[in-house]
Enzyme design. Structure first.
Site, short mmCIF file in Angstrom:
data_model
loop_
_atom_site.label_atom_id
_atom_site.label_comp_id
_atom_site.label_asym_id
_atom_site.label_seq_id
_atom_site.Cartn_x
_atom_site.Cartn_y
_atom_site.Cartn_z
N GLY A 66 58.60 11.58 68.59
CA GLY A 66 57.18 11.76 68.31
C GLY A 66 56.32 10.95 69.25
O GLY A 66 55.25 10.46 68.87
N SER B 243 51.99 11.81 71.03
CA SER B 243 50.61 11.60 70.58
C SER B 243 50.54 10.40 69.65
O SER B 243 51.57 9.88 69.20
CB SER B 243 50.07 12.85 69.85
OG SER B 243 50.75 13.04 68.62
N GLY B 244 49.33 9.97 69.36
CA GLY B 244 49.10 8.94 68.36
C GLY B 244 49.86 7.66 68.59
O GLY B 244 49.89 7.10 69.69
N TYR C 254 55.10 12.89 50.29
CA TYR C 254 54.98 12.08 51.50
C TYR C 254 55.37 10.64 51.22
O TYR C 254 56.17 10.04 51.95
CB TYR C 254 53.55 12.15 52.03
CG TYR C 254 53.29 11.22 53.19
CD1 TYR C 254 53.77 11.51 54.46
CD2 TYR C 254 52.56 10.03 53.02
CE1 TYR C 254 53.54 10.65 55.53
CE2 TYR C 254 52.33 9.17 54.09
CZ TYR C 254 52.82 9.49 55.33
OH TYR C 254 52.59 8.63 56.38
#
Length: 248
Positions: A12, A15-16, A149
């Protein structure tokens, strides 16, 4: 240059938090590998990181993709010194409307993918290596609309602890990073209407002891600490980088 010549994989990393960490790791001397699900986005991120960074389009919830990823890394570098398991998704919904498809999507990415990435990376990791897992403040707080989540992030937190117990005998440290609300592109993907996003961010800030939300760069600095020898006597922790949200 705290990561000089280290091979660092960031899932991942397109991004971010992942992208901010990849940039910092590269600046600190690491040879950075990133993954993301979309090739075009990964390729653009690699250009942004610069240096010797490379990227692979790989879905962290897909075991075939995971196998292929580590086969490629083995061929290119033969080892991994820092494994930052950061890839994850967030969807916030009332429990009454959560479908099996949504449950599986969150579980497969946020938990199953973490476990099998760690398993497949392990043969490439040696004494002194570091594994970092992105958890979440939601693992500790019973927040509305975050039932699935939050549960997947609690599983990720426990995985950091149990893998640490498993791998310390190999000289591999495992730790978690627990972000609070962070201003990243994922805020646009969690299910909050765009017109309400600014108000939600203001609400997060108002509830935080520091009266603001965090930045991706602040998480990246914590990741650098756990990846480097600066944290050589730290294992199994879940480092809260949340403005005091879960501590005060």
């Amino acid at each position: 240059m705290k990561l000089q010549e280290k091979i660092a994989l960031i899932t991942g990393g397109n991004s971010g938090i992942g992208l901010a960490t990849a940039k910092l790791f590269q600046k600190e001397g690491a040879k950075v590998i990133i993954t993301g699900r979309r090739k075009e986005v990964v390729d653009n991120a690699v250009k942004e990181i610069g240096g010797e960074a490379i990227g692979f389009a790989s879905d962290t919830s897909n075991l075939e993709h995971i196998d292929h990823l580590y086969a490629q890394i083995k061929e290119l570098y033969g080892r991994i010194d820092v494994l930052y398991l950061n890839a994850g998704i967030a969807k916030f919904e009332p429990m009454e409307i959560v479908t099996e498809e949504r449950f599986d999507e969150l579980s497969n990415t946020n938990f199953k993918g973490l476990f099998f990435n760690a398993q497949k990376a392990l043969p490439l990791m040696e004494h002194g290596a570091s594994i970092i897992i992105t958890t979440s403040a939601a693992a500790q707080i019973g927040s509305p609309n975050m039932s699935v989540y939050g549960a997947t992030k609690a599983a990720a937190r426990n995985l950091a602890r149990t893998l640490s117990g498993d791998l310390l005998r190999k000289g591999i440290r495992v730790n978690g990073i627990s972000p609070g609300p962070i201003d990243t592109p994922i805020m646009h993907k969690v299910g909050i209407p765009e017109e309400a996003l600014d108000e939600v961010k203001e609400g997060f800030a108002a509830e935080n002891p520091m009266k603001r939300i965090g930045t991706a760069d602040e998480i990246a600095k914590a990741a650098l600490f756990l990846a480097s020898d600066d944290s050589s006597y730290i294992a199994g922790v879940d480092l809260a980088v949340d403005g005091g949200l879960t501590q005060l």
